[in-house]
Motif scaffolding. Structure first.
Motif, PDB file in Angstrom:
ATOM      1  N   LEU B   6      -6.634 -34.724 -22.393  1.00 17.56           N
ATOM      2  CA  LEU B   6      -7.466 -33.727 -21.736  1.00 17.56           C
ATOM      3  C   LEU B   6      -8.201 -34.343 -20.556  1.00 17.56           C
ATOM      4  CD1 LEU B   6      -9.138 -31.001 -23.618  1.00 17.56           C
ATOM      5  CD2 LEU B   6     -10.624 -32.253 -22.123  1.00 17.56           C
ATOM      6  N   TRP B   9      -5.913 -34.840 -17.563  1.00 17.98           N
ATOM      7  CA  TRP B   9      -5.632 -33.644 -16.758  1.00 17.98           C
ATOM      8  C   TRP B   9      -6.832 -33.226 -15.931  1.00 17.98           C
ATOM      9  CZ3 TRP B   9      -1.074 -32.349 -15.432  1.00 17.98           C
ATOM     10  CH2 TRP B   9      -0.002 -32.648 -16.257  1.00 17.98           C
ATOM     11  N   VAL B  10      -8.045 -33.341 -16.533  1.00 15.15           N
ATOM     12  CA  VAL B  10      -9.250 -33.006 -15.761  1.00 15.15           C
ATOM     13  C   VAL B  10      -9.411 -33.977 -14.607  1.00 15.15           C
ATOM     14  CG1 VAL B  10     -11.758 -32.891 -15.862  1.00 15.15           C
ATOM     15  CG2 VAL B  10     -10.409 -31.882 -17.675  1.00 15.15           C
ATOM     16  N   PHE B  13      -7.002 -33.044 -11.955  1.00 15.51           N
ATOM     17  CA  PHE B  13      -7.468 -31.826 -11.275  1.00 15.51           C
ATOM     18  C   PHE B  13      -8.557 -32.147 -10.270  1.00 15.51           C
ATOM     19  CE2 PHE B  13     -10.903 -28.562 -11.636  1.00 15.51           C
ATOM     20  CZ  PHE B  13     -10.368 -27.681 -10.719  1.00 15.51           C
ATOM     21  N   VAL B  14      -9.548 -32.953 -10.699  1.00 16.02           N
ATOM     22  CA  VAL B  14     -10.665 -33.291  -9.810  1.00 16.02           C
ATOM     23  C   VAL B  14     -10.156 -34.093  -8.613  1.00 16.02           C
ATOM     24  CG1 VAL B  14     -12.809 -34.604  -9.649  1.00 16.02           C
ATOM     25  CG2 VAL B  14     -12.382 -33.161 -11.635  1.00 16.02           C
ATOM     26  N   ILE B  16      -7.107 -34.050  -7.283  1.00 11.50           N
ATOM     27  CA  ILE B  16      -6.358 -33.161  -6.386  1.00 11.50           C
ATOM     28  C   ILE B  16      -7.316 -32.308  -5.570  1.00 11.50           C
ATOM     29  CG2 ILE B  16      -4.804 -31.171  -6.332  1.00 11.50           C
ATOM     30  CD1 ILE B  16      -3.277 -32.344  -8.630  1.00 11.50           C
ATOM     31  N   GLY B  17      -8.372 -31.793  -6.248  1.00 11.76           N
ATOM     32  CA  GLY B  17      -9.365 -30.974  -5.551  1.00 11.76           C
ATOM     33  C   GLY B  17     -10.029 -31.732  -4.422  1.00 11.76           C
ATOM     34  N   PHE B  18     -10.475 -32.964  -4.710  1.00 11.41           N
ATOM     35  CA  PHE B  18     -11.156 -33.726  -3.664  1.00 11.41           C
ATOM     36  C   PHE B  18     -10.188 -34.168  -2.578  1.00 11.41           C
ATOM     37  CE2 PHE B  18     -14.713 -34.068  -6.653  1.00 11.41           C
ATOM     38  CZ  PHE B  18     -15.740 -33.789  -5.766  1.00 11.41           C
ATOM     39  N   SER B  20      -7.703 -32.385  -1.501  1.00  8.40           N
ATOM     40  CA  SER B  20      -7.519 -31.253  -0.579  1.00  8.40           C
ATOM     41  C   SER B  20      -8.742 -31.077   0.309  1.00  8.40           C
ATOM     42  CB  SER B  20      -7.193 -29.949  -1.306  1.00  8.40           C
ATOM     43  OG  SER B  20      -7.302 -30.069  -2.663  1.00  8.40           O
ATOM     44  N   LEU B  21      -9.948 -31.327  -0.240  1.00  5.07           N
ATOM     45  CA  LEU B  21     -11.151 -31.250   0.599  1.00  5.07           C
ATOM     46  C   LEU B  21     -11.076 -32.283   1.717  1.00  5.07           C
ATOM     47  CD1 LEU B  21     -14.381 -30.780  -1.527  1.00  5.07           C
ATOM     48  CD2 LEU B  21     -13.621 -29.471   0.428  1.00  5.07           C
ATOM     49  N   PHE B  23      -8.385 -33.615   2.943  1.00  2.00           N
ATOM     50  CA  PHE B  23      -7.326 -33.168   3.863  1.00  2.00           C
ATOM     51  C   PHE B  23      -7.893 -32.137   4.837  1.00  2.00           C
ATOM     52  CE2 PHE B  23      -4.264 -29.677   4.524  1.00  2.00           C
ATOM     53  CZ  PHE B  23      -3.316 -30.330   5.296  1.00  2.00           C
ATOM     54  N   LEU B  24      -8.657 -31.169   4.289  1.00  2.00           N
ATOM     55  CA  LEU B  24      -9.235 -30.136   5.143  1.00  2.00           C
ATOM     56  C   LEU B  24     -10.186 -30.764   6.153  1.00  2.00           C
ATOM     57  CD1 LEU B  24     -10.051 -27.221   2.678  1.00  2.00           C
ATOM     58  CD2 LEU B  24      -8.176 -27.377   4.272  1.00  2.00           C
ATOM     59  N   ALA B  25     -11.017 -31.712   5.685  1.00  2.00           N
ATOM     60  CA  ALA B  25     -12.021 -32.290   6.566  1.00  2.00           C
ATOM     61  C   ALA B  25     -11.396 -33.135   7.666  1.00  2.00           C
ATOM     62  CB  ALA B  25     -12.999 -33.129   5.753  1.00  2.00           C
ATOM     63  N   LEU B  26     -10.408 -33.950   7.313  1.00  6.29           N
ATOM     64  CA  LEU B  26      -9.896 -34.915   8.279  1.00  6.29           C
ATOM     65  C   LEU B  26      -8.713 -34.389   9.077  1.00  6.29           C
ATOM     66  CD1 LEU B  26     -10.139 -38.142   6.140  1.00  6.29           C
ATOM     67  CD2 LEU B  26     -11.715 -37.320   7.879  1.00  6.29           C
TER      68      LEU B  26
END
Lengths: 264, 155
Positions: B6, B9-10, B13-14, B16-18, B20-21, B23-26
Motif C-alpha cells: 500500500l 502505491w501511495v 502516486f505522490v 507521479i503527482g509531483f 507532473s507538477l 513538468f508543468l512548472a518547468l
C-alpha cells in the motif's frame, strides 16, 4: 387553501436546504477539529490516499490524455484557418492548466472517489460499526471520517496536475506527431504564454479547494445517510450530484477572484 | 493488501503527482527563466503604446532580452511611461532606441531595442530617449485614405 399549502411546501424545502447546509458546515468544523488523529497516525491517511488517489490514477491519466488529444484536434482545426497552428501549444496548455485540468479531474474524482467514500461510511453506519466505535470510546469522526477527508484533499491537487500533464502530452502526440505542428514553436510559445503563478499555481489552488469541497460533501453525506440500503444509495447519488455542482460553482467564483487579482 | 504494498502505491502516486507538477512548472510554464539572473531597469516614454501590456517581451534583433514590468501614464508630458527589465548579460549603449512593434499582422505588441553607437552603456534607472510609438492601424488607414484623396490621380 391549496395555494397556502404549495407555498408552505416551498418554504419547507428552503428551510430544509438551509438546515442541511448548516449541518454540513458544522460537520466540516467537527472534522477539522478531530483531524489530529490523521496526523499523529499517518498510516490511516496513507491508506485513504491509496483508495482515493492511487486507485484514481488510471482514469485520470487516460481521461487527461484523451481530453488533450481532442483539444489538439479541435484547436488545430480552428487555428489553421488563421494560419497560426503553432499557437496550438498555448491553447491546449492554458485551457488545461487553468480550467479543464482542475475541473474535469475534480468531476471524475467526485464520481470515482467521492461516491466510494460516501458508500463506505454509509455502510459502516448501516452495519452499526460507527455506533460500535462510539461504544469503545473511539471517536468515529477522528478514526473514520478525518483520514478519508484528508486523503481526498491531498490527492486532488496531484491528480489535477497529472491530468494537465497527460493532456499536454496527448496534445503533443496529436499536434506535433500527427498533424505536423513545429515542435519548437509548440513548446516555446507555450512556455512564453503560461505563467507559473498566474496559471499553474492558481490551477493547484483551485484543485485543492475542489478537493476540500468534494471531501466535505462526500463525508457528510456518508455520515448523515439513513442506515438503510436505500438511504446509502441515495446519499451516494447526492454526493456525485452535489459535489459536481459545488465544483462548478466554486470554479466560477475562484476564476472570478483570480482574474480580478491578476487582471490588468 | 499488506501495508508495505500500500505504501509503495501511495509513494508512486505522490511521486507521479509531483513529477507532473514539476513538468508543468518547468516545461510548460516559464519558471526558472529569469529566476537567478540579475536584471537592470530602464524606462522609456512613448507617445502611444498601442496594445502593449505588462509582461510583454523586450527584444533586440529578435532575441528576447527582457520584459515590460510596468506601464504608467506620465502626467508631465502626457506620455506613456514604460518600465523595462533587461537581463544584465545584455548591455546596450546609452543612445539605444526603443520602438513598439507587433509580431505578425495581428499578434501581440513587444518592445524592440535597436542598439546605438555610444561608448557608455545603459545602467539601471536610465531613460531611453529615442523612442518610436506603436503603429496604430486606424491611423495608418486614415492617412492612406487622406493621401489618396489629396493626390491628383485619386478618385
Amino acid at each position: 387553501m391549496a395555494e397556502r399549502g404549495s407555498i408552505a411546501t416551498v418554504g419547507a424545502f428552503t428551510l430544509g436546504a438551509i438546515r442541511r447546509l448548516g449541518q454540513a458546515t458544522l460537520f466540516l468544523g467537527q472534522v477539522l477539529r478531530h483531524s489530529g488523529t490523521s496526523l499523529t497516525r499517518p498510516a490511516l491517511t496513507v491508506r485513504e490516499i491509496y483508495f482515493a488517489g492511487a486507485l484514481s490514477l488510471i482514469i485520470i491519466m487516460v481521461s487527461g490524455l484523451f481530453v488533450g488529444m481532442v483539444l489538439a484536434l479541435q484547436g488545430y482545426d480552428t487555428l489553421q484557418t488563421y494560419g497560426s497552428e503553432e499557437k496550438l501549444g498555448v491553447l491546449v496548455a492554458l485551457s488545461l492548466v487553468r480550467e479543464l485540468g482542475p475541473v474535469v479531474s475534480a468531476l471524475l474524482f467526485a464520481s470515482r472517489a467521492g461516491s466510494a467514500i460516501t458508500a463506505e461510511i454509509g455502510l459502516m453506519k448501516a452495519t452499526e460499526q460507527i455506533v460500535a466505535m462510539d461504544m469503545m470510546a473511539v471517536h468515529p469522526v477522528a478514526r473514520v471520517v478525518a483520514p478519508r477527508f484528508w486523503g481526498a484533499v491531498l490527492s486532488m491537487p496531484l491528480l489535477a496536475a497529472l491530468f494537465s500533464a497527460m493532456g499536454i502530452f496527448g496534445a503533443y502526440i496529436v499536434g506535433v506527431r500527427l498533424l505536423g505542428v513545429d515542435v519548437g514553436a509548440f513548446w516555446a510559445q507555450m512556455q512564453a504564454a503560461v505563467d507559473f503563478e498566474q496559471d499553474i499555481l492558481n490551477g493547484v489552488i483551485k484543485s485543492a479547494v475542489f478537493g476540500v469541497g468534494i471531501a466535505a460533501v462526500a463525508t457528510f453525506e456518508g455520515f448523515d445517510a439513513p442506515p438503510t440500503a436505500e438511504g446509502v444509495s441515495r446519499a451516494t447519488t447526492r454526493t456525485v450530484v452535489h459535489s459536481s455542482l459545488l465544483v462548478l460553482a466554486l470554479d466560477l467564483v475562484l476564476t472570478g477572484f483570480m482574474m480580478r487579482m491578476w487582471g490588468e | 493488501m499488506n501495508s508495505r504494498a500500500l505504501e509503495f502505491w501511495v509513494g508512486l502516486f505522490v511521486l507521479i503527482g509531483f513529477a507532473s507538477l514539476l513538468f508543468l512548472a518547468l516545461k510548460v510554464g516559464n519558471l526558472g527563466v529569469g529566476g537567478a539572473t540579475t536584471e537592470y531597469t530602464v524606462t522609456a516614454l512613448f507617445n502611444n503604446i498601442g496594445g502593449l501590456k505588462v509582461r510583454a517581451p523586450v527584444r533586440s534583433a529578435g532575441v528576447t532580452v527582457g520584459r515590460v514590468t510596468a506601464v504608467d501614464f506620465d502626467t508631465k508630458g502626457y506620455q506613456a511611461k514604460v518600465t523595462l527589465n533587461i537581463d544584465s548579460t545584455y548591455q546596450f549603449p546609452k543612445d539605444t532606441s526603443a520602438s513598439i512593434l507587433t509580431t505578425g499582422v495581428l499578434g501581440e505588441n513587444y518592445v524592440g531595442l535597436e542598439a546605438g553607437g555610444d561608448d557608455a552603456m545603459l545602467v539601471s534607472g536610465d531613460q531611453i530617449t529615442i523612442t518610436q510609438s506603436a503603429v496604430v492601424l486606424e491611423q495608418v488607414i486614415g492617412r492612406f485614405l487622406y493621401d489618396k484623396a489629396q493626390s491628383p490621380g485619386g478618385k
